[in-house]
Design a protein around this motif. Sequence first.
Motif, PDB file in Angstrom:
ATOM      1  N   GLN A  72      -6.338  -3.233  -2.737  1.00  0.00           N
ATOM      2  CA  GLN A  72      -5.842  -2.845  -4.057  1.00  0.00           C
ATOM      3  C   GLN A  72      -4.356  -2.478  -3.966  1.00  0.00           C
ATOM      4  OE1 GLN A  72      -7.828   0.709  -5.280  1.00  0.00           O
ATOM      5  NE2 GLN A  72      -6.460   1.139  -6.981  1.00  0.00           N
ATOM      6  N   ALA A  73      -3.991  -1.683  -2.950  1.00  0.00           N
ATOM      7  CA  ALA A  73      -2.599  -1.285  -2.770  1.00  0.00           C
ATOM      8  C   ALA A  73      -1.718  -2.496  -2.442  1.00  0.00           C
ATOM      9  CB  ALA A  73      -2.497  -0.240  -1.660  1.00  0.00           C
ATOM     10  N   ALA A  74      -2.248  -3.408  -1.619  1.00  0.00           N
ATOM     11  CA  ALA A  74      -1.483  -4.597  -1.250  1.00  0.00           C
ATOM     12  C   ALA A  74      -1.248  -5.504  -2.447  1.00  0.00           C
ATOM     13  CB  ALA A  74      -2.213  -5.360  -0.146  1.00  0.00           C
ATOM     14  N   ARG A  75      -2.266  -5.675  -3.259  1.00  0.00           N
ATOM     15  CA  ARG A  75      -2.117  -6.525  -4.442  1.00  0.00           C
ATOM     16  C   ARG A  75      -1.003  -5.990  -5.356  1.00  0.00           C
ATOM     17  NH1 ARG A  75      -5.477 -10.440  -6.954  1.00  0.00           N
ATOM     18  NH2 ARG A  75      -4.697 -10.812  -9.064  1.00  0.00           N
ATOM     19  N   SER A  84       3.930 -14.213  -2.740  1.00  0.00           N
ATOM     20  CA  SER A  84       2.646 -14.868  -2.507  1.00  0.00           C
ATOM     21  C   SER A  84       2.110 -14.430  -1.143  1.00  0.00           C
ATOM     22  CB  SER A  84       2.806 -16.390  -2.517  1.00  0.00           C
ATOM     23  OG  SER A  84       3.212 -16.835  -3.783  1.00  0.00           O
ATOM     24  N   PRO A  85       0.792 -14.192  -1.026  1.00  0.00           N
ATOM     25  CA  PRO A  85       0.255 -13.742   0.248  1.00  0.00           C
ATOM     26  C   PRO A  85      -0.182 -14.889   1.161  1.00  0.00           C
ATOM     27  CG  PRO A  85      -1.432 -13.570  -1.434  1.00  0.00           C
ATOM     28  CD  PRO A  85      -0.203 -14.105  -2.121  1.00  0.00           C
ATOM     29  N   TYR A  86       0.096 -14.731   2.464  1.00  0.00           N
ATOM     30  CA  TYR A  86      -0.580 -15.513   3.487  1.00  0.00           C
ATOM     31  C   TYR A  86      -1.621 -14.556   4.056  1.00  0.00           C
ATOM     32  CZ  TYR A  86      -1.831 -17.585   7.931  1.00  0.00           C
ATOM     33  OH  TYR A  86      -2.550 -18.084   8.990  1.00  0.00           O
ATOM     34  N   LEU A  87      -2.881 -14.847   3.840  1.00  0.00           N
ATOM     35  CA  LEU A  87      -3.953 -13.898   4.125  1.00  0.00           C
ATOM     36  C   LEU A  87      -4.575 -14.123   5.499  1.00  0.00           C
ATOM     37  CD1 LEU A  87      -5.710 -13.986   0.629  1.00  0.00           C
ATOM     38  CD2 LEU A  87      -4.134 -12.233   1.503  1.00  0.00           C
ATOM     39  N   GLU A 104       9.067 -15.261  -5.418  1.00  0.00           N
ATOM     40  CA  GLU A 104      10.176 -14.684  -4.652  1.00  0.00           C
ATOM     41  C   GLU A 104       9.956 -14.727  -3.144  1.00  0.00           C
ATOM     42  OE1 GLU A 104      13.012 -13.734  -6.076  1.00  0.00           O
ATOM     43  OE2 GLU A 104      12.157 -14.379  -7.997  1.00  0.00           O
ATOM     44  N   GLY A 105       8.985 -15.519  -2.692  1.00  0.00           N
ATOM     45  CA  GLY A 105       8.759 -15.603  -1.257  1.00  0.00           C
ATOM     46  C   GLY A 105       7.318 -15.338  -0.880  1.00  0.00           C
ATOM     47  N   GLU A 106       7.116 -15.016   0.402  1.00  0.00           N
ATOM     48  CA  GLU A 106       5.764 -14.898   0.944  1.00  0.00           C
ATOM     49  C   GLU A 106       5.643 -13.630   1.768  1.00  0.00           C
ATOM     50  OE1 GLU A 106       2.643 -18.208   2.664  1.00  0.00           O
ATOM     51  OE2 GLU A 106       4.688 -18.201   3.465  1.00  0.00           O
ATOM     52  N   ALA A 107       4.413 -13.149   1.890  1.00  0.00           N
ATOM     53  CA  ALA A 107       4.134 -11.993   2.733  1.00  0.00           C
ATOM     54  C   ALA A 107       2.875 -12.254   3.535  1.00  0.00           C
ATOM     55  CB  ALA A 107       3.960 -10.730   1.886  1.00  0.00           C
ATOM     56  N   GLU A 134       7.508 -11.237   4.482  1.00  0.00           N
ATOM     57  CA  GLU A 134       7.234  -9.809   4.592  1.00  0.00           C
ATOM     58  C   GLU A 134       5.952  -9.608   5.407  1.00  0.00           C
ATOM     59  OE1 GLU A 134       9.123  -7.364   3.623  1.00  0.00           O
ATOM     60  OE2 GLU A 134      10.614  -8.556   2.557  1.00  0.00           O
ATOM     61  N   PHE A 135       5.761  -8.395   5.907  1.00  0.00           N
ATOM     62  CA  PHE A 135       4.678  -8.118   6.851  1.00  0.00           C
ATOM     63  C   PHE A 135       3.901  -6.900   6.364  1.00  0.00           C
ATOM     64  CE2 PHE A 135       3.947  -7.285  11.726  1.00  0.00           C
ATOM     65  CZ  PHE A 135       2.596  -7.519  11.552  1.00  0.00           C
ATOM     66  N   LEU A 136       2.657  -7.122   5.920  1.00  0.00           N
ATOM     67  CA  LEU A 136       1.816  -6.043   5.416  1.00  0.00           C
ATOM     68  C   LEU A 136       0.575  -5.869   6.283  1.00  0.00           C
ATOM     69  CD1 LEU A 136       1.750  -6.726   1.549  1.00  0.00           C
ATOM     70  CD2 LEU A 136       3.440  -5.467   2.890  1.00  0.00           C
TER      71      LEU A 136
END
Length: 256
Positions: A72-75, A84-87, A104-107, A134-136
């Motif tokens: 939820q926090a990541a979304r 956009s996420p790379y999961l 605007e890019g990917e995380a 980005e790195f989450l």
Amino acid sequence: MIRAVLLDLAGVVYQGEVPLPGAVDAVAGLRQAGLRLRFLTNTTRMPRRALHSRLNDMGIRLVDEELFTPAQAARAWLAARKLSPYLLIHPALAEDFAGLSGSEGEAVVVGDAAHGFTYAALNEAFRKLLAGAEFLALARNRSFKDEDGELSLDAGAFVAALEYATQREAVLLGKPAPDFFKAALASTACEVKEAVMVGDDAEADIAGALLAGIRSALLVRTGKYRPGDERRADPPPSGVVEDLAAAARWILERRF
């Protein structure tokens, strides 16, 4: 005065699909006392929908605003930055990121991917991070008590591997990130000094809560707890109790 209680789920309220002894009554007792409850979990193998369903099946009714998850926090984090996420997560969790895209890019988003932690998947994440994504990290727990009753390797080791390889530090969204505790508490309109955290992880739940300014943090001897965990936490727990039922008694005795 204690006005809010933050509760971990796995290892505190339930283990697998079964509530821990006395846990359902303990939650009910805290509610009946007028305390504001928030459920904070670092579980990243189950979507939010399934967590709600599991609790409901156990007789614990909660409204949506009472449950806080790293996904939820990541979304929200991704949406705010139009990324956009790379999961690199468990397949069951993918529904919590459905329909999310950005311009605007990917995380790279890392959770407990279980068997999805293949060399190919980790290497793809590594390359994306080198290219500037980005790195989450949804969590960085070392271990969790699996449904077979044994400890299993959690996402933290894989987050650490990518941090080492890329020489970058992930943005942590779950416990023990202070913002995770504070976001949950903000929804109660209570101050940090009016809250107590109850968890089975001395590092993520207990030390994390205390470093976030939470008044007290109770370590339960259920779930992943191992003898001596209280001595490995910095800062140490405010108290060590047998289970959630004992934690509820501790809280109610010190409420005013």
